[in-house]
Scaffold this motif. Structure first.
Motif, PDB file in Angstrom:
ATOM      1  N   ILE A 285       0.874  -1.181   0.000  1.00 10.01           N
ATOM      2  CA  ILE A 285       0.000   0.000   0.000  1.00 10.01           C
ATOM      3  C   ILE A 285       0.904   1.222   0.000  1.00 10.01           C
ATOM      4  O   ILE A 285       1.755   1.380   0.892  1.00 10.01           O
ATOM      5  CB  ILE A 285      -0.943   0.014   1.211  1.00 10.01           C
ATOM      6  CG1 ILE A 285      -1.754  -1.291   1.286  1.00 10.01           C
ATOM      7  CG2 ILE A 285      -1.886   1.193   1.110  1.00 10.01           C
ATOM      8  CD1 ILE A 285      -1.193  -2.289   2.256  1.00 10.01           C
ATOM      9  N   TRP A 286       0.719   2.081  -0.990  1.00  8.91           N
ATOM     10  CA  TRP A 286       1.611   3.230  -1.193  1.00  8.91           C
ATOM     11  C   TRP A 286       0.752   4.492  -1.260  1.00  8.91           C
ATOM     12  O   TRP A 286      -0.253   4.520  -1.979  1.00  8.91           O
ATOM     13  CB  TRP A 286       2.392   3.018  -2.489  1.00  8.91           C
ATOM     14  CG  TRP A 286       3.322   4.131  -2.881  1.00  8.91           C
ATOM     15  CD1 TRP A 286       3.990   4.987  -2.050  1.00  8.91           C
ATOM     16  CD2 TRP A 286       3.689   4.496  -4.216  1.00  8.91           C
ATOM     17  NE1 TRP A 286       4.755   5.856  -2.788  1.00  8.91           N
ATOM     18  CE2 TRP A 286       4.597   5.577  -4.110  1.00  8.91           C
ATOM     19  CE3 TRP A 286       3.348   4.009  -5.471  1.00  8.91           C
ATOM     20  CZ2 TRP A 286       5.156   6.179  -5.233  1.00  8.91           C
ATOM     21  CZ3 TRP A 286       3.911   4.600  -6.588  1.00  8.91           C
ATOM     22  CH2 TRP A 286       4.814   5.682  -6.464  1.00  8.91           C
ATOM     23  N   GLY A 287       1.151   5.511  -0.499  1.00  9.95           N
ATOM     24  CA  GLY A 287       0.348   6.721  -0.534  1.00  9.95           C
ATOM     25  C   GLY A 287       0.936   7.886   0.212  1.00  9.95           C
ATOM     26  O   GLY A 287       2.117   7.897   0.568  1.00  9.95           O
ATOM     27  N   ASP A 288       0.069   8.868   0.472  1.00 11.93           N
ATOM     28  CA  ASP A 288       0.474  10.084   1.168  1.00 11.93           C
ATOM     29  C   ASP A 288      -0.113  10.075   2.579  1.00 11.93           C
ATOM     30  O   ASP A 288      -0.363   9.010   3.150  1.00 11.93           O
ATOM     31  CB  ASP A 288       0.033  11.320   0.370  1.00 11.93           C
ATOM     32  CG  ASP A 288      -1.472  11.342   0.103  1.00 11.93           C
ATOM     33  OD1 ASP A 288      -2.209  10.563   0.737  1.00 11.93           O
ATOM     34  OD2 ASP A 288      -1.918  12.160  -0.725  1.00 11.93           O
ATOM     35  N   SER A 289      -0.378  11.235   3.155  1.00 11.91           N
ATOM     36  CA  SER A 289      -0.886  11.288   4.524  1.00 11.91           C
ATOM     37  C   SER A 289      -2.270  10.674   4.660  1.00 11.91           C
ATOM     38  O   SER A 289      -2.672  10.277   5.755  1.00 11.91           O
ATOM     39  CB  SER A 289      -0.912  12.739   5.019  1.00 11.91           C
ATOM     40  OG  SER A 289      -1.738  13.536   4.189  1.00 11.91           O
ATOM     41  N   HIS A 290      -3.031  10.575   3.566  1.00 11.22           N
ATOM     42  CA  HIS A 290      -4.320   9.890   3.633  1.00 11.22           C
ATOM     43  C   HIS A 290      -4.118   8.407   3.923  1.00 11.22           C
ATOM     44  O   HIS A 290      -4.989   7.770   4.547  1.00 11.22           O
ATOM     45  CB  HIS A 290      -5.090  10.084   2.335  1.00 11.22           C
ATOM     46  CG  HIS A 290      -5.799  11.398   2.277  1.00 11.22           C
ATOM     47  ND1 HIS A 290      -7.016  11.573   1.666  1.00 11.22           N
ATOM     48  CD2 HIS A 290      -5.473  12.620   2.774  1.00 11.22           C
ATOM     49  CE1 HIS A 290      -7.406  12.841   1.776  1.00 11.22           C
ATOM     50  NE2 HIS A 290      -6.465  13.490   2.444  1.00 11.22           N
ATOM     51  N   LEU A 291      -3.012   7.850   3.483  1.00 11.70           N
ATOM     52  CA  LEU A 291      -2.690   6.471   3.840  1.00 11.70           C
ATOM     53  C   LEU A 291      -2.324   6.375   5.307  1.00 11.70           C
ATOM     54  O   LEU A 291      -2.721   5.432   5.995  1.00 11.70           O
ATOM     55  CB  LEU A 291      -1.547   5.955   2.960  1.00 11.70           C
ATOM     56  CG  LEU A 291      -0.987   4.580   3.327  1.00 11.70           C
ATOM     57  CD1 LEU A 291      -2.091   3.529   3.399  1.00 11.70           C
ATOM     58  CD2 LEU A 291       0.090   4.172   2.331  1.00 11.70           C
ATOM     59  N   ARG A 292      -1.556   7.338   5.790  1.00 11.20           N
ATOM     60  CA  ARG A 292      -1.264   7.335   7.225  1.00 11.20           C
ATOM     61  C   ARG A 292      -2.568   7.318   8.027  1.00 11.20           C
ATOM     62  O   ARG A 292      -2.688   6.612   9.022  1.00 11.20           O
ATOM     63  CB  ARG A 292      -0.439   8.557   7.618  1.00 11.20           C
ATOM     64  CG  ARG A 292      -0.337   8.694   9.126  1.00 11.20           C
ATOM     65  CD  ARG A 292       0.374   9.948   9.587  1.00 11.20           C
ATOM     66  NE  ARG A 292       0.144  10.134  11.025  1.00 11.20           N
ATOM     67  CZ  ARG A 292       0.826  10.967  11.784  1.00 11.20           C
ATOM     68  NH1 ARG A 292       1.778  11.691  11.272  1.00 11.20           N
ATOM     69  NH2 ARG A 292       0.544  11.078  13.063  1.00 11.20           N
ATOM     70  N   ALA A 293      -3.547   8.113   7.601  1.00 15.77           N
ATOM     71  CA  ALA A 293      -4.810   8.181   8.323  1.00 15.77           C
ATOM     72  C   ALA A 293      -5.541   6.838   8.320  1.00 15.77           C
ATOM     73  O   ALA A 293      -6.271   6.525   9.262  1.00 15.77           O
ATOM     74  CB  ALA A 293      -5.699   9.264   7.718  1.00 15.77           C
ATOM     75  N   GLN A 294      -5.353   6.028   7.283  1.00 23.05           N
ATOM     76  CA  GLN A 294      -6.033   4.736   7.181  1.00 23.05           C
ATOM     77  C   GLN A 294      -5.188   3.577   7.709  1.00 23.05           C
ATOM     78  O   GLN A 294      -5.629   2.421   7.671  1.00 23.05           O
ATOM     79  CB  GLN A 294      -6.388   4.452   5.707  1.00 23.05           C
ATOM     80  CG  GLN A 294      -7.335   5.446   5.072  1.00 23.05           C
ATOM     81  CD  GLN A 294      -8.731   5.397   5.662  1.00 23.05           C
ATOM     82  OE1 GLN A 294      -9.116   4.421   6.295  1.00 23.05           O
ATOM     83  NE2 GLN A 294      -9.496   6.469   5.475  1.00 23.05           N
TER      84      GLN A 294
ATOM     85  N   GLY B   5       1.746  -7.531   4.623  1.00 17.25           N
ATOM     86  CA  GLY B   5       1.930  -6.469   3.640  1.00 17.25           C
ATOM     87  C   GLY B   5       2.842  -5.374   4.130  1.00 17.25           C
ATOM     88  O   GLY B   5       3.331  -5.397   5.265  1.00 17.25           O
ATOM     89  N   ILE B   6       3.084  -4.388   3.259  1.00 19.66           N
ATOM     90  CA  ILE B   6       3.936  -3.235   3.554  1.00 19.66           C
ATOM     91  C   ILE B   6       3.158  -1.968   3.252  1.00 19.66           C
ATOM     92  O   ILE B   6       2.479  -1.870   2.221  1.00 19.66           O
ATOM     93  CB  ILE B   6       5.226  -3.235   2.696  1.00 19.66           C
ATOM     94  CG1 ILE B   6       6.074  -4.471   2.969  1.00 19.66           C
ATOM     95  CG2 ILE B   6       6.060  -1.979   2.979  1.00 19.66           C
ATOM     96  CD1 ILE B   6       7.287  -4.557   2.047  1.00 19.66           C
ATOM     97  N   ILE B   7       3.278  -0.990   4.142  1.00 17.48           N
ATOM     98  CA  ILE B   7       2.740   0.345   3.916  1.00 17.48           C
ATOM     99  C   ILE B   7       3.903   1.317   3.768  1.00 17.48           C
ATOM    100  O   ILE B   7       4.845   1.298   4.565  1.00 17.48           O
ATOM    101  CB  ILE B   7       1.832   0.773   5.081  1.00 17.48           C
ATOM    102  CG1 ILE B   7       0.472   0.073   4.991  1.00 17.48           C
ATOM    103  CG2 ILE B   7       1.636   2.287   5.102  1.00 17.48           C
ATOM    104  CD1 ILE B   7      -0.457   0.380   6.144  1.00 17.48           C
ATOM    105  N   ILE B   8       3.847   2.163   2.751  1.00 19.47           N
ATOM    106  CA  ILE B   8       4.830   3.240   2.549  1.00 19.47           C
ATOM    107  C   ILE B   8       4.049   4.524   2.336  1.00 19.47           C
ATOM    108  O   ILE B   8       3.237   4.617   1.409  1.00 19.47           O
ATOM    109  CB  ILE B   8       5.738   2.979   1.325  1.00 19.47           C
ATOM    110  CG1 ILE B   8       6.456   1.627   1.444  1.00 19.47           C
ATOM    111  CG2 ILE B   8       6.761   4.106   1.176  1.00 19.47           C
ATOM    112  CD1 ILE B   8       7.251   1.265   0.201  1.00 19.47           C
ATOM    113  N   TRP B   9       4.279   5.511   3.173  1.00 22.13           N
ATOM    114  CA  TRP B   9       3.592   6.792   3.006  1.00 22.13           C
ATOM    115  C   TRP B   9       4.548   7.946   3.249  1.00 22.13           C
ATOM    116  O   TRP B   9       5.493   7.834   4.016  1.00 22.13           O
ATOM    117  CB  TRP B   9       2.392   6.898   3.952  1.00 22.13           C
ATOM    118  CG  TRP B   9       2.734   7.048   5.410  1.00 22.13           C
ATOM    119  CD1 TRP B   9       2.953   6.069   6.315  1.00 22.13           C
ATOM    120  CD2 TRP B   9       2.927   8.283   6.107  1.00 22.13           C
ATOM    121  NE1 TRP B   9       3.264   6.587   7.545  1.00 22.13           N
ATOM    122  CE2 TRP B   9       3.252   7.952   7.446  1.00 22.13           C
ATOM    123  CE3 TRP B   9       2.849   9.632   5.741  1.00 22.13           C
ATOM    124  CZ2 TRP B   9       3.508   8.922   8.417  1.00 22.13           C
ATOM    125  CZ3 TRP B   9       3.102  10.588   6.706  1.00 22.13           C
ATOM    126  CH2 TRP B   9       3.424  10.236   8.024  1.00 22.13           C
TER     127      TRP B   9
END
Length: 683
Positions: A428-437, A452-456
């Protein structure tokens, strides 16, 4: 901001203190004309080094040692009474005007500043989503902590060198070496680590040591009146240039040389002699402001910040003048009835002083601990207000599984693991909206049994081939966004086990180029990277669409599937902190608060039209699967209030509660099932 006086009293030093404190206070009150009034702090640093260093050097040469006990007694007598009075008053006012999260933060600040460590606290907590200077009641104590760390460092260093029985020349050489090392580190590291060099003592030590070395150099020296006049004139010019020209973006760095050199020149050259420009510093008004400068510095910031909380707006020029006048009155009273009695009264003996300081410190630490551990005492407010109070502190994610890998394809890029341990199956790759989720995604991954991996990265579109310039970030952060995206682009190919990818972003912001409502002042400009093949000159929406198409096409390679989260509805006028505060102070009714936490469908669709046109086309072409949260939040209009809970932190970021309530949306992505559009059923 203070230092002990040594030798004959020099009125012009108090006048220089006046310039320093007036620059800081007027700058903080947004008086026009002072671009860089914050450098008044640097002037204080040099003054402190000059007075403290001169006193300690004289004591070392005359007695062969430094009486540490007496030195620290003088520091406590000078600094502690007014500080504890300010802390106590701020705590009392804070009880009535601070929201729980703010009062909790205040408790933490109170503890840190009492332990001379608030600069470290503010350095550690600075970042994209910190609550900002306008909510930190004790932010100004960072500079006091730096000075107090200097009061520990310098006497101990001189004592160790004295015990080693080295001569004055060796000691001077050590001081020069430390000064040079601190200055070089400050200049070299400001560009890459501006917050660290601003707050932390090692990068500010050279400013105080400049005053120390000046005091040593002037010991026994006899400057001619002409040279003193030249130095004073140069000092005034350098300080004027500092206040008017310095750019905060590159500060401290080499720019700090200007106020430091100007202060040193005035300390060396300003006198009361006829024809010396420094005589202006000895004017009674300047001297008086200098005498109350410590109290003025201590009280001005809490009064400014706490009054803003209470007022709910920034003051008009007339109101600003009234609050400024109050600051001076309070500072004068503090100097006369708090500072002076402890400094001058014979009844305040050393045992009384130490006992009083110990009791005050214990009480202060206790108050700080209670407010922090009790989460800011939320029961002070009504249930309606507590709904938004909970949202105002709900943008705190669990980062216990986040790290910066030291090696591998993503070395140095912050990644957060979700789901069970094992090789990642999803990215999952994103900006601060990803941090929020992030917490909702982590919970869903755990429930689905998929690692999985999250990168924001905040304000950084998860798209290939783009560079960006954003008003809410620094140039270095803009460059880092593009660099990280290039590295992520290369790294994805080295994870053959990743079969599904999810893109999360504030798409309307990138397509339109600006925020909306309360954050309409935030601007972002996208441009194509060299060699990306993306169009130039067709407008930002077209560039966004082309970059999205390029990114999805590349990520779809080698049998991977791409999902995209439809941007959660923006609530233009909502801000949980402001709503909670306005409810608490009676400026807003619960019905008005709920209206602010909603948006009508027509303006929402208009806002998202440019961003969603290319997204809809990719969905229609079966290039991407869409996860749509709107049906969960929108019924005629979209609301951030669901079943009595506020799901939004500000006008575009969801809270922990919001992310958890949407977590079921991500299960089809995690399992690799579901239709082309995964829409949330209403609850």
């Amino acid at each position: 901001m203070s230092a002990a006086q040594h030798g004959p009293y020099r009125r012009e030093i108090d006048g220089l203190r006046a310039i320093a404190v007036l620059a800081v206070v007027l700058y903080h009150f947004a008086v026009p004309g002072l671009k860089a009034g914050f450098v008044g702090v640097d002037v204080f640093f040099v003054i402190s080094g000059f007075l403290i260093g001169g006193m300690l050097w004289s004591e070392l040469l005359d007695a062969g040692r430094i009486d540490l006990g007496q030195f620290y007694l003088r520091r406590i007598r000078r600094l502690a009474p007014a500080f504890f009075a300010m802390g106590a008053a701020s705590a009392v006012i804070g009880w009535f005007v601070l929201l729980p999260y703010e009062l909790r933060n205040f408790g933490k600040e109170l503890i840190a500043s009492s332990l001379w460590m608030s600069n470290v606290l503010f350095y550690r907590e600075a970042g994209y989503f910190d609550f900002g200077a306008d909510s930190r009641v004790l932010l100004h104590t960072w500079s006091l902590s730096v000075e107090e760390q200097f009061y520990i460092f310098l006497p101990l260093l001189l004592t160790v060198l004295a015990l080693a029985r080295v001569g004055p020349r060796v000691i001077l050489g050590v001081l020069i070496a430390v000064w040079a090392g601190s200055l070089l580190a400050c200049v070299a590291m400001t560009a890459g680590y501006p917050v660290m060099t601003f707050y932390l003592f090692p990068f500010r030590a050279w400013e105080m040591l400049s005053g120390v070395l000046l005091a040593i150099a002037l010991r026994g020296a006899a400057l001619t009146p002409r040279l003193q006049a030249v130095l004073a004139s140069a000092g005034f010019l350098l300080l004027a240039a500092s206040f008017l020209l310095i750019d905060s973006a590159g500060f401290p760095g080499w720019q700090a040389l200007l106020p430091v050199a100007g202060s040193a020149a005035l300390l060396a050259g300003a006198t009361n002699a006829r024809g010396n420009p420094g005589t202006v510093l000895s004017h009674p008004a300047m001297v008086f402001v200098g005498l109350i400068s410590y109290s003025l510095y201590l009280w001005h910031w809490p009064l400014l910040i706490l009054s803003r909380y209470w007022r709910g707006h920034y003051a008009s020029p007339l109101e600003t003048a009234a609050w400024l006048a109050l600051v001076f009155v309070v500072a004068a009273l503090s100097w006369r009835f708090v500072e002076q009695p402890f400094r001058r009264s014979r009844r305040v003996t050393s045992p009384v002083l130490l006992g009083s300081a110990a009791v005050a410190a214990g009480a202060t630490l206790a108050v700080g601990a209670v407010t922090f551990l009790a989460n800011g005492l939320p029961d002070r407010f009504s249930p309606e207000t507590q709904v938004y109070i909970a949202a105002s502190s709900g943008f705190l994610q669990d980062t216990s599984r986040c790290r910066h890998p030291e090696n591998g394809p993503l070395a140095g890029i912050r990644t957060c693991a979700i789901g069970p341990d094992g090789p990642p199956e999803v990215l999952i790759w994103g900006d601060s909206h990803l941090r929020a989720q992030m917490d909702g995604l982590a919970m869903a991954a755990r429930e689905a049994g998929r690692p999985g991996i999250i990168i924001w990265r905040a304000g950084c579109p998860p798209l290939f081939g783009l560079a960006k310039q954003e008003s809410a970030s620094t140039p270095d952060q803009d460059v880092l966004c593009a660099e990280e995206n290039r590295r992520i682009r290369a790294a994805i190919r080295q994870y053959p086990g990743i079969r599904r990818l999810l893109l999360v972003g504030r798409w309307a912001y990138y397509a339109d180029g600006r925020g909306v409502g309360r954050d309409a002042h935030n601007l972002i400009t996208l441009s194509p990277d060299a060699g990306s093949g993306l169009p130039q000159g067709d407008g930002q929406a077209a560039l966004f669409g082309a970059a999205l198409k390029l990114t999805v096409a590349e990520l779809n390679g080698e049998g991977r599937e791409v999902y995209l989260l439809r941007q959660v509805p923006e609530l233009p006028q909502f801000d949980s902190i402001r709503v909670a505060r306005d409810l608490a102070y009676g400026r807003l009714t619960p019905d008005q608060a709920r209206t602010l936490a909603s948006v009508q469908m027509a303006p929402l669709r208009d806002r998202n039209r440019q961003a969603e046109a290319p997204i809809d086309q990719l969905v229609a072409d079966r290039q991407v699967r869409l996860i749509d949260p709107w049906p969960r939040l929108c019924h005629g209009s979209c609301s951030g209030m669901v079943k009595g809970a506020s799901l939004y932190f500000d006008n575009n970021h969801m809270t922990y509660e919001g992310s958890v309530r949407l977590r079921d949306l991500f299960v089809p992505f995690l399992l690799g099932t579901g239709p082309t559009t995964i829409a949330a059923a209403s609850q």
